[in-house]
Every structure is written in C-alpha cells, then in structure tokens.
Design a protein around this motif. Structure first.
Motif, PDB file in Angstrom:
ATOM      1  N   ILE A  12      75.080  46.158  46.906  1.00 36.13           N
ATOM      2  CA  ILE A  12      76.205  46.800  46.743  1.00 36.13           C
ATOM      3  C   ILE A  12      75.820  48.277  46.844  1.00 36.13           C
ATOM      4  O   ILE A  12      76.642  49.226  47.368  1.00 36.13           O
ATOM      5  CB  ILE A  12      76.704  46.460  45.115  1.00 36.13           C
ATOM      6  CG1 ILE A  12      77.411  45.039  45.491  1.00 36.13           C
ATOM      7  CG2 ILE A  12      77.901  47.255  45.043  1.00 36.13           C
ATOM      8  CD1 ILE A  12      77.765  44.533  43.927  1.00 36.13           C
ATOM      9  N   VAL A  13      74.847  48.770  46.355  1.00 36.57           N
ATOM     10  CA  VAL A  13      74.570  50.140  46.151  1.00 36.57           C
ATOM     11  C   VAL A  13      74.178  50.533  47.728  1.00 36.57           C
ATOM     12  O   VAL A  13      74.753  51.711  48.223  1.00 36.57           O
ATOM     13  CB  VAL A  13      73.238  50.309  45.177  1.00 36.57           C
ATOM     14  CG1 VAL A  13      72.765  51.770  45.310  1.00 36.57           C
ATOM     15  CG2 VAL A  13      73.684  50.075  43.761  1.00 36.57           C
ATOM     16  N   ASN A  14      73.313  49.831  48.287  1.00 38.78           N
ATOM     17  CA  ASN A  14      73.072  50.272  49.774  1.00 38.78           C
ATOM     18  C   ASN A  14      74.180  50.213  50.699  1.00 38.78           C
ATOM     19  O   ASN A  14      74.226  50.836  51.519  1.00 38.78           O
ATOM     20  CB  ASN A  14      71.781  49.261  50.293  1.00 38.78           C
ATOM     21  CG  ASN A  14      70.477  49.552  49.400  1.00 38.78           C
ATOM     22  OD1 ASN A  14      70.443  50.637  48.937  1.00 38.78           O
ATOM     23  ND2 ASN A  14      69.907  48.550  49.491  1.00 38.78           N
ATOM     24  N   LEU A  15      75.177  49.471  50.580  1.00 40.11           N
ATOM     25  CA  LEU A  15      76.189  49.210  51.565  1.00 40.11           C
ATOM     26  C   LEU A  15      77.526  49.998  50.947  1.00 40.11           C
ATOM     27  O   LEU A  15      78.297  50.092  51.871  1.00 40.11           O
ATOM     28  CB  LEU A  15      76.322  47.778  51.937  1.00 40.11           C
ATOM     29  CG  LEU A  15      75.247  46.910  52.579  1.00 40.11           C
ATOM     30  CD1 LEU A  15      75.648  45.505  52.745  1.00 40.11           C
ATOM     31  CD2 LEU A  15      74.965  47.511  53.784  1.00 40.11           C
ATOM     32  N   GLY A  16      77.520  50.233  49.806  1.00 40.44           N
ATOM     33  CA  GLY A  16      78.601  51.212  49.277  1.00 40.44           C
ATOM     34  C   GLY A  16      80.051  50.426  48.593  1.00 40.44           C
ATOM     35  O   GLY A  16      80.832  50.911  48.570  1.00 40.44           O
ATOM     36  N   SER A  17      80.050  49.065  48.951  1.00 38.06           N
ATOM     37  CA  SER A  17      80.842  48.384  48.321  1.00 38.06           C
ATOM     38  C   SER A  17      80.723  46.984  48.252  1.00 38.06           C
ATOM     39  O   SER A  17      79.717  46.280  48.498  1.00 38.06           O
ATOM     40  CB  SER A  17      82.223  48.407  49.440  1.00 38.06           C
ATOM     41  OG  SER A  17      82.055  47.444  50.592  1.00 38.06           O
ATOM     42  N   PHE A  18      81.350  46.314  47.171  1.00 36.00           N
ATOM     43  CA  PHE A  18      81.409  44.726  46.928  1.00 36.00           C
ATOM     44  C   PHE A  18      81.688  43.827  48.034  1.00 36.00           C
ATOM     45  O   PHE A  18      80.934  42.932  48.431  1.00 36.00           O
ATOM     46  CB  PHE A  18      82.452  44.498  45.728  1.00 36.00           C
ATOM     47  CG  PHE A  18      81.942  44.674  44.414  1.00 36.00           C
ATOM     48  CD1 PHE A  18      81.660  46.061  43.871  1.00 36.00           C
ATOM     49  CD2 PHE A  18      81.822  43.935  43.267  1.00 36.00           C
ATOM     50  CE1 PHE A  18      80.960  46.530  42.767  1.00 36.00           C
ATOM     51  CE2 PHE A  18      81.338  44.278  42.065  1.00 36.00           C
ATOM     52  CZ  PHE A  18      81.009  45.578  41.919  1.00 36.00           C
ATOM     53  N   SER A  19      82.751  44.325  49.050  1.00 36.54           N
ATOM     54  CA  SER A  19      83.122  43.446  49.841  1.00 36.54           C
ATOM     55  C   SER A  19      81.993  43.651  51.098  1.00 36.54           C
ATOM     56  O   SER A  19      81.868  42.308  51.431  1.00 36.54           O
ATOM     57  CB  SER A  19      84.395  43.961  50.805  1.00 36.54           C
ATOM     58  OG  SER A  19      84.356  45.257  51.053  1.00 36.54           O
ATOM     59  N   ARG A  50      84.298  53.393  39.116  1.00 34.90           N
ATOM     60  CA  ARG A  50      85.082  53.976  40.318  1.00 34.90           C
ATOM     61  C   ARG A  50      85.790  55.334  40.179  1.00 34.90           C
ATOM     62  O   ARG A  50      86.574  55.585  39.048  1.00 34.90           O
ATOM     63  CB  ARG A  50      86.060  52.956  40.750  1.00 34.90           C
ATOM     64  CG  ARG A  50      85.774  51.750  41.284  1.00 34.90           C
ATOM     65  CD  ARG A  50      86.560  50.798  42.015  1.00 34.90           C
ATOM     66  NE  ARG A  50      86.097  49.616  42.384  1.00 34.90           N
ATOM     67  CZ  ARG A  50      85.835  49.379  43.787  1.00 34.90           C
ATOM     68  NH1 ARG A  50      85.936  50.365  44.325  1.00 34.90           N
ATOM     69  NH2 ARG A  50      85.236  48.377  44.068  1.00 34.90           N
ATOM     70  N   PHE A  51      85.797  56.290  41.045  1.00 37.81           N
ATOM     71  CA  PHE A  51      86.823  57.440  41.056  1.00 37.81           C
ATOM     72  C   PHE A  51      87.467  57.350  42.327  1.00 37.81           C
ATOM     73  O   PHE A  51      87.050  57.491  43.508  1.00 37.81           O
ATOM     74  CB  PHE A  51      85.829  58.804  41.222  1.00 37.81           C
ATOM     75  CG  PHE A  51      84.944  59.011  40.023  1.00 37.81           C
ATOM     76  CD1 PHE A  51      85.636  59.818  38.879  1.00 37.81           C
ATOM     77  CD2 PHE A  51      83.569  58.137  39.586  1.00 37.81           C
ATOM     78  CE1 PHE A  51      85.270  59.944  37.660  1.00 37.81           C
ATOM     79  CE2 PHE A  51      83.217  58.640  38.283  1.00 37.81           C
ATOM     80  CZ  PHE A  51      83.975  59.342  37.415  1.00 37.81           C
ATOM     81  N   GLY A  52      88.634  56.920  42.202  1.00 42.49           N
ATOM     82  CA  GLY A  52      89.567  56.861  43.260  1.00 42.49           C
ATOM     83  C   GLY A  52      89.166  55.472  43.912  1.00 42.49           C
ATOM     84  O   GLY A  52      88.715  54.521  43.499  1.00 42.49           O
ATOM     85  N   HIS A  53      88.803  55.944  45.337  1.00 41.64           N
ATOM     86  CA  HIS A  53      88.136  54.635  46.243  1.00 41.64           C
ATOM     87  C   HIS A  53      86.681  54.614  46.228  1.00 41.64           C
ATOM     88  O   HIS A  53      86.001  53.803  46.915  1.00 41.64           O
ATOM     89  CB  HIS A  53      88.845  54.762  47.454  1.00 41.64           C
ATOM     90  CG  HIS A  53      90.349  54.600  47.749  1.00 41.64           C
ATOM     91  ND1 HIS A  53      90.873  53.362  47.383  1.00 41.64           N
ATOM     92  CD2 HIS A  53      91.311  55.443  47.954  1.00 41.64           C
ATOM     93  CE1 HIS A  53      92.153  53.491  47.534  1.00 41.64           C
ATOM     94  NE2 HIS A  53      92.325  54.769  47.821  1.00 41.64           N
ATOM     95  N   GLN A  54      85.936  55.603  45.416  1.00 44.20           N
ATOM     96  CA  GLN A  54      84.570  55.829  45.599  1.00 44.20           C
ATOM     97  C   GLN A  54      84.004  55.090  44.634  1.00 44.20           C
ATOM     98  O   GLN A  54      84.350  55.194  43.359  1.00 44.20           O
ATOM     99  CB  GLN A  54      84.236  57.538  45.644  1.00 44.20           C
ATOM    100  CG  GLN A  54      82.823  57.510  45.707  1.00 44.20           C
ATOM    101  CD  GLN A  54      82.417  58.921  45.809  1.00 44.20           C
ATOM    102  OE1 GLN A  54      83.260  59.992  45.493  1.00 44.20           O
ATOM    103  NE2 GLN A  54      81.380  59.222  46.099  1.00 44.20           N
ATOM    104  N   LEU A  55      82.854  54.025  45.028  1.00 45.41           N
ATOM    105  CA  LEU A  55      82.112  53.365  43.967  1.00 45.41           C
ATOM    106  C   LEU A  55      80.912  54.196  43.743  1.00 45.41           C
ATOM    107  O   LEU A  55      80.066  54.475  44.557  1.00 45.41           O
ATOM    108  CB  LEU A  55      81.917  51.970  44.582  1.00 45.41           C
ATOM    109  CG  LEU A  55      81.404  50.875  43.944  1.00 45.41           C
ATOM    110  CD1 LEU A  55      82.164  50.499  42.723  1.00 45.41           C
ATOM    111  CD2 LEU A  55      80.797  49.730  44.685  1.00 45.41           C
ATOM    112  N   MET A  56      80.771  54.467  42.386  1.00 43.98           N
ATOM    113  CA  MET A  56      79.503  55.058  41.885  1.00 43.98           C
ATOM    114  C   MET A  56      78.585  54.528  40.802  1.00 43.98           C
ATOM    115  O   MET A  56      79.238  53.668  40.124  1.00 43.98           O
ATOM    116  CB  MET A  56      79.876  56.698  41.311  1.00 43.98           C
ATOM    117  CG  MET A  56      80.541  57.567  42.284  1.00 43.98           C
ATOM    118  SD  MET A  56      81.198  58.885  41.698  1.00 43.98           S
ATOM    119  CE  MET A  56      79.427  59.775  41.447  1.00 43.98           C
ATOM    120  N   LEU A  57      77.162  54.673  40.852  1.00 44.50           N
ATOM    121  CA  LEU A  57      76.564  53.981  39.946  1.00 44.50           C
ATOM    122  C   LEU A  57      76.478  54.818  38.507  1.00 44.50           C
ATOM    123  O   LEU A  57      76.739  55.953  38.387  1.00 44.50           O
ATOM    124  CB  LEU A  57      74.990  54.118  40.252  1.00 44.50           C
ATOM    125  CG  LEU A  57      74.542  52.930  41.339  1.00 44.50           C
ATOM    126  CD1 LEU A  57      73.329  53.242  41.705  1.00 44.50           C
ATOM    127  CD2 LEU A  57      74.499  51.580  40.509  1.00 44.50           C
TER     128      LEU A  57
END
Length: 295
Positions: A12-19, A50-57
């Motif tokens: 998830i971290v490397n690819l940027g999203s759960f999907s 999440r900040f809007g559409h951005q997924l962050m650690l």
C-alpha cells in the motif's frame, strides 16, 4: 502480526493506494482492508490517514514501515540462504511491453512454464517508467524495455536486439502517396499510440513541440491489435515495432510511411536492479532466453 499483513502494508505504501495493492497482490480490496485493520488492532494505533484523496502514513505508520522493511529483508535473506533447490520454484514477476510479449516471448513463456511448473510466473504489461519504479521497490524481479539506450546506474541492463520501428498508415491515408513524410506533415493528423511514456512516442512528441506542429488528436490505446485495426480503418497513423505489424504489412492492409523526421529507432533491453538476488527461477528464465532468442 502476520508476515502477509506486513507485505500488504508495504505494498500500500509503495503503490499509494489500497486498490492498487489489492490488484498487485491478487487480493480483494476487502482482504487488504482487513489486513490493515488487524495490524492496527494488534498495534493499537492508526497506520494511515486521508487528506482528501491523498493517502498518507501516520507517524506510527512510518515507524512500522521501517520495521517492516527490516523484517521482510531478513525473511528474504533467510530464504536465499537456505534455498538450495536446484529446480526453480516460487513466484517471479516480469514486466514487458505488450509487443515484446506477443511477437517475441510467447513461445518462450510457454516453454518456461512447461519446464518449470513449480514457478508461479506473473507477467505485467506496461512501459519503462513504470517498470523502473517497481524494480527499485523490489516489487518486480526483472523487466524488458523498449529504449534507445540504457543509462540507469542502479539497473543492470543487457542489450538484446535492435527494434526497428515504423510509422504505419492505411494505404488509403492521405500521406500514403508521399515520397517522404516529415514532421510538418503531421499537422492536423490523428496519431494513435500505445501509452504515454514510451521512448519513441516521447521522441516524436518532443519533435512536434520543437517544430510547433499540432496534431489533430493524440489517442492512447492499451492494445496493439486495437491500434492496428483503427489504422487499417484509416482512423489515424501510428508508430509501432515493425515486428508487431509484419503480417499486416505483408498483406498490404498497412503500409510503412517513408518517415524522414526525428529518429524513432529503439532497442530491446532486459534489466534488473543491481541489488537484486537472482533466484534459480530468474536465472533459468534468462538462460532459456539467451538460448532461444540470442543465438
């Protein structure tokens, strides 16, 4: 805490999203979500926000990622240390352009799977820029590239063969009667490409911009067969490896335009990261390719 949960977390971290992580790992998105929820419950913390559409650690997520990297590296080292099987086995992820797979590597892939049935071979179609990112994140074992040259210092690249390119059109296209076709002739033409980011498309687009030539449309289609059919139907012109259109050129339903513009020629390379441990399965694939294709 399960090892697969950590692998899911890192993906998830490397690819940027759960999907995208779910697609890459072959899980459903609900399974990926469950892995993270179980991790968060066991660690009593939140790993992502999440900040809007951005997924962050979160801060705790960053701390876990450092540990997850060390754990997975130790696991890989342990596997490599004790994996003395002479027969290749285990998963291998290969990246390649569609044209190389369909017109050069299909028979090789078939032979490899028959020779080594214990290898779980996965092939991902795409372009060089995507493959580089995955190689650098150790999420792909090796990849084939269409490039003019290879200059990545962190990748070990092997030149395989020259890849002649052609600007292709229908025999009924207006440019078919030209004795030479130049950049200026592409004004108001419809161009059809595989995907943005290929070396030859980038070279052509840079040439168009420099000459201030504006095509009517630039279409990006993900399948070569669809591109060829559109060009056969005189819906535009394209640039493809000549190997990908050999049958259509021989049949006369496509023609190669006498291109005199920017250089479009490219080469085929195989590349892997300089720090990559080459398993028995990877070595067997490279050896078979050298025996069958590089004689």
């Amino acid at each position: 805490m399960e090892f697969r949960q950590l692998k899911t977390f890192m993906s998830i971290v490397n690819l940027g999203s759960f999907s995208q992580a779910a697609q890459f790992l072959g899980y459903t998105q609900s399974s990926v979500t469950t892995h993270i929820q179980l991790l968060e419950k066991e660690l009593n913390t939140i790993l992502f926000e999440r900040f809007g559409h951005q997924l962050m650690l979160t801060t705790d997520g960053e701390r876990l990622y450092d540990y997850a990297e060390k754990i997975t590296k130790l696991a890989d080292d342990a596997k490599n240390e004790f994996d003395h099987f002479e027969i290749p086995r285990g998963p291998i992820m290969i990246g390649m352009p569609e044209s190389l797979c369909v017109y050069y590597l299909t028979d090789l892939l078939q032979e490899y799977t028959l020779l080594y049935p214990d290898v779980q071979l996965k092939v991902k179609f795409g372009i060089g820029s995507d493959f580089r990112n995955l190689l650098r994140k150790n999420m792909m074992d090796f990849a084939f590239f269409h490039e003019k040259d290879s200059s990545d210092t962190d990748l070990i690249s092997t030149l395989l063969w020259d890849e002649p390119m052609g600007m292709l059109a229908s025999p009924d296209h207006a440019l078919a009667a030209c004795h030479n076709v130049q950049i200026k002739d592409l004004q108001e033409q419809r161009l059809i490409f595989m995907e943005s980011g290929t070396a030859y498309q980038t070279a052509l687009e840079e040439g168009l911009a420099k000459a201030e030539i504006v095509p009517k449309t630039i279409l990006e289609i993900c399948h070569i067969q669809t591109i060829k059919q559109m060009v056969i139907n005189n819906l535009g012109i394209t640039v493809l490896p000549l190997a990908a259109a050999a049958e259509e050129l021989k049949a006369g339903i496509l023609i190669q335009l006498p291109w005199q513009g920017v250089e479009l020629e490219t080469n085929a390379y195989l590349a892997y990261h300089k720090d990559k441990w080459l398993s028995h399965g990877i070595r067997a694939f490279i050896r078979l390719m050298e025996e069958r294709l590089l004689k």
